[in-house]
Design a protein around this motif. Structure first.
Motif, PDB file in Angstrom:
ATOM      1  N   ASN A  35      -7.461  12.227  -1.777  1.00 28.76           N
ATOM      2  CA  ASN A  35      -6.508  11.733  -0.789  1.00 28.76           C
ATOM      3  C   ASN A  35      -5.171  11.461  -1.481  1.00 28.76           C
ATOM      4  OD1 ASN A  35      -6.231   8.694  -1.483  1.00 28.76           O
ATOM      5  ND2 ASN A  35      -8.453   9.017  -1.406  1.00 28.76           N
ATOM      6  N   ASP A  36      -4.145  11.187  -0.680  1.00 25.38           N
ATOM      7  CA  ASP A  36      -2.790  10.924  -1.190  1.00 25.38           C
ATOM      8  C   ASP A  36      -2.395   9.461  -1.004  1.00 25.38           C
ATOM      9  OD1 ASP A  36      -2.283  13.519  -2.037  1.00 25.38           O
ATOM     10  OD2 ASP A  36      -1.580  14.154  -0.070  1.00 25.38           O
ATOM     11  N   ASN A  37      -3.349   8.568  -1.017  1.00 23.49           N
ATOM     12  CA  ASN A  37      -3.106   7.160  -0.699  1.00 23.49           C
ATOM     13  C   ASN A  37      -2.607   6.369  -1.913  1.00 23.49           C
ATOM     14  OD1 ASN A  37      -5.085   4.380   0.602  1.00 23.49           O
ATOM     15  ND2 ASN A  37      -2.904   4.784   0.691  1.00 23.49           N
ATOM     16  N   LYS A  38      -1.401   6.719  -2.391  1.00 18.56           N
ATOM     17  CA  LYS A  38      -0.762   5.934  -3.452  1.00 18.56           C
ATOM     18  C   LYS A  38      -0.136   4.687  -2.844  1.00 18.56           C
ATOM     19  CE  LYS A  38       0.412   9.725  -6.603  1.00 18.56           C
ATOM     20  NZ  LYS A  38       1.517  10.450  -7.278  1.00 18.56           N
ATOM     21  N   SER A  39      -0.347   3.550  -3.489  1.00 17.52           N
ATOM     22  CA  SER A  39       0.196   2.286  -3.013  1.00 17.52           C
ATOM     23  C   SER A  39       0.990   1.607  -4.117  1.00 17.52           C
ATOM     24  CB  SER A  39      -0.935   1.365  -2.536  1.00 17.52           C
ATOM     25  OG  SER A  39      -1.612   1.920  -1.423  1.00 17.52           O
ATOM     26  N   ILE A  40       1.705   0.559  -3.740  1.00 17.67           N
ATOM     27  CA  ILE A  40       2.503  -0.212  -4.695  1.00 17.67           C
ATOM     28  C   ILE A  40       1.765  -1.500  -5.033  1.00 17.67           C
ATOM     29  CG2 ILE A  40       4.690  -1.425  -5.051  1.00 17.67           C
ATOM     30  CD1 ILE A  40       5.953   0.647  -3.157  1.00 17.67           C
ATOM     31  N   TYR A  41       1.675  -1.787  -6.322  1.00 17.04           N
ATOM     32  CA  TYR A  41       0.982  -2.972  -6.820  1.00 17.04           C
ATOM     33  C   TYR A  41       1.938  -3.786  -7.682  1.00 17.04           C
ATOM     34  CZ  TYR A  41      -3.299  -0.546  -5.397  1.00 17.04           C
ATOM     35  OH  TYR A  41      -4.267   0.102  -4.671  1.00 17.04           O
ATOM     36  N   VAL A  42       1.571  -5.041  -7.917  1.00 12.86           N
ATOM     37  CA  VAL A  42       2.366  -5.907  -8.783  1.00 12.86           C
ATOM     38  C   VAL A  42       1.434  -6.645  -9.737  1.00 12.86           C
ATOM     39  CG1 VAL A  42       2.332  -7.911  -7.214  1.00 12.86           C
ATOM     40  CG2 VAL A  42       4.227  -7.614  -8.841  1.00 12.86           C
TER      41      VAL A  42
ATOM     42  N   SER B 286      -3.514 -10.238 -16.881  1.00  9.31           N
ATOM     43  CA  SER B 286      -3.099 -10.616 -15.531  1.00  9.31           C
ATOM     44  C   SER B 286      -3.858  -9.830 -14.466  1.00  9.31           C
ATOM     45  CB  SER B 286      -1.594 -10.404 -15.360  1.00  9.31           C
ATOM     46  OG  SER B 286      -0.866 -11.211 -16.253  1.00  9.31           O
ATOM     47  N   THR B 287      -3.920 -10.392 -13.289  1.00  6.10           N
ATOM     48  CA  THR B 287      -4.619  -9.776 -12.158  1.00  6.10           C
ATOM     49  C   THR B 287      -3.655  -8.917 -11.341  1.00  6.10           C
ATOM     50  OG1 THR B 287      -6.132 -11.652 -12.027  1.00  6.10           O
ATOM     51  CG2 THR B 287      -5.989 -10.228 -10.093  1.00  6.10           C
ATOM     52  N   ILE B 288      -4.123  -7.762 -10.947  1.00  2.00           N
ATOM     53  CA  ILE B 288      -3.315  -6.838 -10.141  1.00  2.00           C
ATOM     54  C   ILE B 288      -3.402  -7.225  -8.667  1.00  2.00           C
ATOM     55  CG2 ILE B 288      -3.104  -4.437  -9.370  1.00  2.00           C
ATOM     56  CD1 ILE B 288      -4.205  -3.613 -12.113  1.00  2.00           C
ATOM     57  N   LYS B 289      -2.256  -7.203  -7.983  1.00  2.00           N
ATOM     58  CA  LYS B 289      -2.206  -7.490  -6.549  1.00  2.00           C
ATOM     59  C   LYS B 289      -1.614  -6.298  -5.804  1.00  2.00           C
ATOM     60  CE  LYS B 289       0.029 -10.412  -3.081  1.00  2.00           C
ATOM     61  NZ  LYS B 289       1.055 -11.471  -2.841  1.00  2.00           N
ATOM     62  N   GLU B 290      -2.254  -5.888  -4.726  1.00  2.11           N
ATOM     63  CA  GLU B 290      -1.753  -4.793  -3.901  1.00  2.11           C
ATOM     64  C   GLU B 290      -0.694  -5.323  -2.941  1.00  2.11           C
ATOM     65  OE1 GLU B 290      -3.492  -1.029  -1.294  1.00  2.11           O
ATOM     66  OE2 GLU B 290      -4.701  -2.840  -1.513  1.00  2.11           O
ATOM     67  N   LEU B 291       0.473  -4.673  -2.921  1.00  2.00           N
ATOM     68  CA  LEU B 291       1.561  -5.101  -2.047  1.00  2.00           C
ATOM     69  C   LEU B 291       1.631  -4.317  -0.747  1.00  2.00           C
ATOM     70  CD1 LEU B 291       4.557  -5.670  -4.517  1.00  2.00           C
ATOM     71  CD2 LEU B 291       3.090  -7.384  -3.462  1.00  2.00           C
ATOM     72  N   THR B 292       1.229  -3.041  -0.756  1.00  2.00           N
ATOM     73  CA  THR B 292       1.348  -2.192   0.429  1.00  2.00           C
ATOM     74  C   THR B 292      -0.021  -1.657   0.840  1.00  2.00           C
ATOM     75  OG1 THR B 292       1.815  -0.255  -0.951  1.00  2.00           O
ATOM     76  CG2 THR B 292       3.703  -1.497  -0.136  1.00  2.00           C
ATOM     77  N   THR B 293      -0.201  -1.428   2.127  1.00  2.00           N
ATOM     78  CA  THR B 293      -1.513  -1.017   2.648  1.00  2.00           C
ATOM     79  C   THR B 293      -1.453   0.251   3.497  1.00  2.00           C
ATOM     80  OG1 THR B 293      -1.210  -2.504   4.546  1.00  2.00           O
ATOM     81  CG2 THR B 293      -2.384  -3.386   2.633  1.00  2.00           C
ATOM     82  N   TRP B 294      -0.312   0.918   3.527  1.00  2.00           N
ATOM     83  CA  TRP B 294      -0.175   2.180   4.274  1.00  2.00           C
ATOM     84  C   TRP B 294      -1.162   3.197   3.713  1.00  2.00           C
ATOM     85  CZ3 TRP B 294       1.603   4.072   8.576  1.00  2.00           C
ATOM     86  CH2 TRP B 294       1.997   5.417   8.692  1.00  2.00           C
ATOM     87  N   LYS B 295      -1.839   3.951   4.579  1.00  2.00           N
ATOM     88  CA  LYS B 295      -2.848   4.912   4.116  1.00  2.00           C
ATOM     89  C   LYS B 295      -2.244   6.242   3.676  1.00  2.00           C
ATOM     90  CE  LYS B 295      -6.708   2.988   6.713  1.00  2.00           C
ATOM     91  NZ  LYS B 295      -7.772   3.239   7.738  1.00  2.00           N
ATOM     92  N   GLY B 296      -0.926   6.374   3.835  1.00  2.00           N
ATOM     93  CA  GLY B 296      -0.246   7.535   3.293  1.00  2.00           C
ATOM     94  C   GLY B 296       0.180   7.257   1.861  1.00  2.00           C
ATOM     95  N   THR B 297       1.395   7.699   1.508  1.00  2.00           N
ATOM     96  CA  THR B 297       1.902   7.534   0.142  1.00  2.00           C
ATOM     97  C   THR B 297       3.099   6.592   0.125  1.00  2.00           C
ATOM     98  OG1 THR B 297       1.193   9.745  -0.518  1.00  2.00           O
ATOM     99  CG2 THR B 297       2.920   8.743  -1.826  1.00  2.00           C
ATOM    100  N   GLU B 298       3.082   5.648  -0.832  1.00  2.00           N
ATOM    101  CA  GLU B 298       4.230   4.791  -1.106  1.00  2.00           C
ATOM    102  C   GLU B 298       4.585   4.964  -2.578  1.00  2.00           C
ATOM    103  OE1 GLU B 298       2.695   1.455   2.054  1.00  2.00           O
ATOM    104  OE2 GLU B 298       1.584   2.187   0.323  1.00  2.00           O
ATOM    105  N   ASN B 299       5.894   5.017  -2.856  1.00  2.36           N
ATOM    106  CA  ASN B 299       6.296   5.419  -4.205  1.00  2.36           C
ATOM    107  C   ASN B 299       7.646   4.789  -4.579  1.00  2.36           C
ATOM    108  OD1 ASN B 299       6.019   6.828  -6.626  1.00  2.36           O
ATOM    109  ND2 ASN B 299       5.554   8.763  -5.612  1.00  2.36           N
TER     110      ASN B 299
END
Length: 454
Positions: free
Chosen positions: A205-212, A219-232
């Motif tokens: 799939n192409d489900n790239k998301s943005i994390y912080v 440190s613990t990774i947190k997901e910022l975006t939840t769109w099922k497409g691509t975020e970049n």
């Protein structure tokens, strides 16, 4: 002509806004590769300096936050390492020095805002049996096991690492089976955003998301975006309150016929707003403006590629500069104005500044070469399909053609989601110089005419 042709890349603006850093590549016929050296130009274009001259070439140059140093990647071999390393050059004088000696494949690096650290993007080192003289077998255990040009794709994820500038110590920030890329520091230097596909089966799939993640080991990774497409391409505003990024229009499992939308969200991932959705054109190379009130970006629109700005609060978009030419990149000057890379059908890419809609040319690459060649005349045309659809293209007419009939070449772009534009096209110019009329056609599926056309 091929060996005389210069190309530029990796443009950067110095932190004080007074200088521009860029790379110029020239083909070397004996080595069968391009050699890239680094150059500086003053913002007004009056002063220019070439400051690297190596045979190996340099790439990805970046100013330190205080502007005193320039870091870049080079494969120059001074010890047992064969892969790219980070080199540091003091702008005040002295020779460049190799700064890293990593065994991993170093892909990218970004300075922290205070210049005390770098975040590195490195690919895991391939494990080899040093005693064995036999080439290791290829084990296929993944869906995406082969790639055009590269051949077999090995399971070597890219991860983020922290490099301490003072001590040279490197600590791994992320780990596991996933790939991380596109790191961006928060302005206060405490957090790093990055892009990753962390679904159960990322290769399907192409489900790239943005994390912080906090900029410290463990440190613990947190997901910022939840769109099922691509975020970049996450980029923080200067005050650290917002993050701008690119998002796909569609959220399908596999995305090909699509176009990026410029979006903005709060730094905690809330209040996502799509700033260019109604524009219905692909955007790229966005940068925050001087005061965080606007974002500049590049738009692909029916053979043109132009610069626009959007007001973040209202979403109002205005064109900064355009025409039958192509603006390929964009960087912001901290004092206002833009740096861009522009070409037109008769002139290869050069660097320009844009202020109040006016262009000022900084570099003059290939001017001597242009004096010795007769270029084809390039004109746009529209054709009508039998269902009434308008298809646009470009025609290259040889310089000495006159009104005579010509042999014809239809030379289409690949992608297929791309467009031929009013930039400089070396290949088609070369074909036209051989006496052919050459057409470039943005067939259905191409970019620049809206999502329905693509």
């Amino acid at each position: 002509d091929v060996y005389k042709y210069q190309s530029l890349s990796n443009m950067q603006v110095s932190p004080d806004g007074k200088w521009v850093l860029y790379a110029v590549a020239i083909p070397d016929s004996t080595k069968n590769k391009k050699i890239s050296d680094l150059h500086l130009s003053s913002w007004d274009g009056k002063d220019k300096i070439q400051f690297t001259f190596s045979d190996e070439g340099e790439s990805n140059p970046k100013f330190s936050p205080d502007g005193k140093y320039i870091a870049y990647l080079s494969s120059k071999k001074v010890d047992s390492t064969d892969n790219d390393q980070i080199w540091l050059m003091d702008r005040r004088g002295g020779e460049a020095k190799q700064f890293t000696k990593v065994k991993e494949d170093l892909k990218d690096f970004v300075w922290s805002p205070d210049g005390s650290k770098m975040v590195l993007v490195m690919q895991e080192e391939e494990k080899k049996d040093k005693k064995s003289k036999t080439k290791p077998v290829i084990v296929v255990d993944k869906y995406h096991f082969k790639q055009d040009i590269d051949g077999y794709v090995y399971n070597k994820p890219t991860h983020l690492y922290l490099l301490d500038i003072k001590t040279g110590k490197i600590e791994q920030l992320t780990e596991g089976k996933y790939y991380e890329s596109k790191p961006s520091w928060s302005p206060d230097g405490t957090k790093i955003t990055f892009v990753s596909n962390r679904t159960d089966d990322p290769e399907r799939n192409d489900n790239k998301s943005i994390y912080v993640i906090d900029a410290k080991k463990g440190s613990t990774i947190k997901e910022l975006t939840t769109w099922k497409g691509t975020e970049n391409e996450p980029r923080w505003s200067k005050d650290g309150k917002k993050i701008a990024f690119l998002r796909s229009t569609q959220d399908m499992t596999y995305i090909n016929y699509d176009q990026d939308i410029l979006a903005v969200m709060n730094s905690d991932g809330s209040d996502v707003r799509l700033l260019t959705k109604e524009l219905d054109r692909p955007v790229s190379h966005f940068r925050w403006g001087k005061d965080d009130k606007t974002i500049g970006f590049v738009v692909e629109d029916d053979r043109q590629t132009y610069i626009s700005e959007v007001e973040v609060s209202s979403g109002k978009i205005k064109k900064v500069i355009g025409g039958d030419r192509s603006f390929y990149e964009l960087e912001a000057n901290p004092d206002g104005g833009w740096l861009t890379n522009m070409a037109d059908p008769q002139h290869p890419s050069n660097l320009y500044t844009v202020s109040n809609g006016k262009l000022n040319q900084l570099t003059h690459l290939n001017e001597d070469w242009l004096k010795d060649v007769a270029l084809a005349e390039v004109s746009g045309f529209l054709s009508t399909s039998k269902d009434g659809t308008k298809v646009s293209g470009l025609f290259f007419k040889p310089a000495d053609a006159g009104d005579k009939k010509l042999p014809f070449i239809l030379f289409i772009h690949g992608g297929p989601v791309a467009q031929d534009d009013y930039g400089f096209d070396f290949t088609r110019q070369m074909l036209a110089a051989g006496g052919y009329g050459v057409a470039a056609v943005n067939y259905r599926g191409s970019n620049g005419r809206g999502l329905d056309f693509s």
